[in-house]
Design a protein around this motif. Structure first.
Motif, PDB file in Angstrom:
ATOM      1  N   LYS A  59       0.772  -1.216   0.186  1.00  0.00           N
ATOM      2  CA  LYS A  59       0.422  -0.230   0.516  1.00  0.00           C
ATOM      3  C   LYS A  59       0.969   1.320  -0.183  1.00  0.00           C
ATOM      4  O   LYS A  59       1.538   1.241   1.185  1.00  0.00           O
ATOM      5  CB  LYS A  59      -0.826   0.338   1.557  1.00  0.00           C
ATOM      6  N   VAL A  60       1.047   2.054  -0.522  1.00  0.00           N
ATOM      7  CA  VAL A  60       1.309   3.406  -1.184  1.00  0.00           C
ATOM      8  C   VAL A  60       0.612   4.803  -0.533  1.00  0.00           C
ATOM      9  O   VAL A  60      -0.909   4.612  -1.705  1.00  0.00           O
ATOM     10  CB  VAL A  60       1.845   3.812  -2.584  1.00  0.00           C
ATOM     11  N   GLY A  65      -1.336  12.005  -3.154  1.00  0.00           N
ATOM     12  CA  GLY A  65      -1.853  11.351  -4.238  1.00  0.00           C
ATOM     13  C   GLY A  65      -1.036  10.039  -4.714  1.00  0.00           C
ATOM     14  O   GLY A  65       0.245  10.587  -4.179  1.00  0.00           O
ATOM     15  N   VAL A  66      -0.826   8.787  -5.754  1.00  0.00           N
ATOM     16  CA  VAL A  66      -0.103   8.758  -5.322  1.00  0.00           C
ATOM     17  C   VAL A  66       0.227   8.227  -7.085  1.00  0.00           C
ATOM     18  O   VAL A  66      -0.723   7.789  -7.722  1.00  0.00           O
ATOM     19  CB  VAL A  66      -0.250   6.656  -5.165  1.00  0.00           C
ATOM     20  N   ALA A 128      12.415  -0.328  -3.995  1.00  0.00           N
ATOM     21  CA  ALA A 128      11.077   0.617  -4.149  1.00  0.00           C
ATOM     22  C   ALA A 128      11.330   1.662  -4.543  1.00  0.00           C
ATOM     23  O   ALA A 128      11.997   2.562  -3.277  1.00  0.00           O
ATOM     24  CB  ALA A 128       9.965   0.160  -3.367  1.00  0.00           C
ATOM     25  N   LEU A 129      10.474   2.090  -5.116  1.00  0.00           N
ATOM     26  CA  LEU A 129      10.691   3.857  -5.557  1.00  0.00           C
ATOM     27  C   LEU A 129       9.227   4.664  -5.582  1.00  0.00           C
ATOM     28  O   LEU A 129       8.505   4.309  -6.397  1.00  0.00           O
ATOM     29  CB  LEU A 129      11.435   4.243  -6.143  1.00  0.00           C
ATOM     30  N   ALA A 130       8.375   5.058  -4.892  1.00  0.00           N
ATOM     31  CA  ALA A 130       7.286   5.133  -4.489  1.00  0.00           C
ATOM     32  C   ALA A 130       6.819   7.353  -4.756  1.00  0.00           C
ATOM     33  O   ALA A 130       7.444   7.424  -4.459  1.00  0.00           O
ATOM     34  CB  ALA A 130       6.321   5.290  -3.032  1.00  0.00           C
ATOM     35  N   THR A 131       5.915   7.363  -5.950  1.00  0.00           N
ATOM     36  CA  THR A 131       6.029   8.749  -6.229  1.00  0.00           C
ATOM     37  C   THR A 131       4.288   9.118  -5.875  1.00  0.00           C
ATOM     38  O   THR A 131       3.580   8.902  -6.464  1.00  0.00           O
ATOM     39  CB  THR A 131       6.746   8.834  -7.852  1.00  0.00           C
ATOM     40  N   THR A 137       9.222  12.100  -2.944  1.00  0.00           N
ATOM     41  CA  THR A 137       9.605  10.242  -3.518  1.00  0.00           C
ATOM     42  C   THR A 137       9.617   9.764  -2.165  1.00  0.00           C
ATOM     43  O   THR A 137       9.786  10.856  -1.299  1.00  0.00           O
ATOM     44  CB  THR A 137      10.214  10.246  -4.220  1.00  0.00           C
ATOM     45  N   LEU A 138       9.607   8.718  -1.999  1.00  0.00           N
ATOM     46  CA  LEU A 138      10.082   7.850  -0.913  1.00  0.00           C
ATOM     47  C   LEU A 138      11.040   6.545  -1.905  1.00  0.00           C
ATOM     48  O   LEU A 138      10.504   6.007  -3.040  1.00  0.00           O
ATOM     49  CB  LEU A 138       9.115   7.641  -0.281  1.00  0.00           C
ATOM     50  N   PHE A 139      11.877   6.602  -1.272  1.00  0.00           N
ATOM     51  CA  PHE A 139      12.667   5.302  -1.896  1.00  0.00           C
ATOM     52  C   PHE A 139      13.483   4.350  -1.127  1.00  0.00           C
ATOM     53  O   PHE A 139      13.995   4.879   0.250  1.00  0.00           O
ATOM     54  CB  PHE A 139      14.412   5.694  -2.583  1.00  0.00           C
TER      55      PHE A 139
END
Length: 150
Positions: A59-60, A65-66, A128-131, A137-139
């Motif tokens: 879950k991001v 928003g994602v 993983a890299l969430a944007t 971002t979260l790396f």
């Protein structure tokens, strides 16, 4: 000190404190980074009739928003250690919106029997890299791990 000076001073101090607290809350909200939770990885070996699968699900969330999630699986023995910049060029997970702020993202990699025979055995990591929609971002260089046995 007279009451006429004390009361306006207290009101001024409360007003300044409220403005400062509001500014802090606005700065905190504006600086929020995406959050990745409930991450899990699974490897299913192929059979004679069915392809194998490498699956990472998480879950991001972000208050804006994602936008997406980039994922790469790599063997720990390779000492690969991907960077955030490198992850911008890897595969996208498929993300499905759960709410305005949260998505469930799934990365699937099909593995043929021939590919499975060539895979390094042992621990594999997921990076993983969430944007977020606002560009934050979260790396996570080690978002999850799985063992692949022979």
């Amino acid at each position: 000190m007279s009451k006429r000076v004390l009361v306006p001073s207290l009101i001024g101090a409360v007003a300044i404190g409220a403005v400062a607290a509001g500014s802090f809350a606005m700065a905190s909200a504006a600086d929020s980074k995406p959050v990745l939770k409930d991450g899990s990885v699974r490897y299913t070996a192929p059979t004679d009739t069915v392809a194998g699968m490498f699956t990472f699900t998480a879950k991001v969330s972000d208050d804006s928003g994602v936008r997406g999630l980039k994922v790469i699986a790599w063997p720990a023995s390779s000492k690969l250690d991907p960077t955030e910049a490198e992850l911008r060029e890897v595969d996208d997970a498929t993300c499905r919106s759960l709410s305005d702020e949260t998505s469930r993202c799934t990365y699937r990699l099909t593995v043929t029997k021939k590919e499975a025979a060539e895979l390094d055995r042992g621990t594999w990591h997921i990076s993983a890299l969430a944007t977020a929609e606002d560009g934050d971002t979260l790396f996570l260089p080690h978002a999850a791990s799985v063992d692949i046995s022979g």
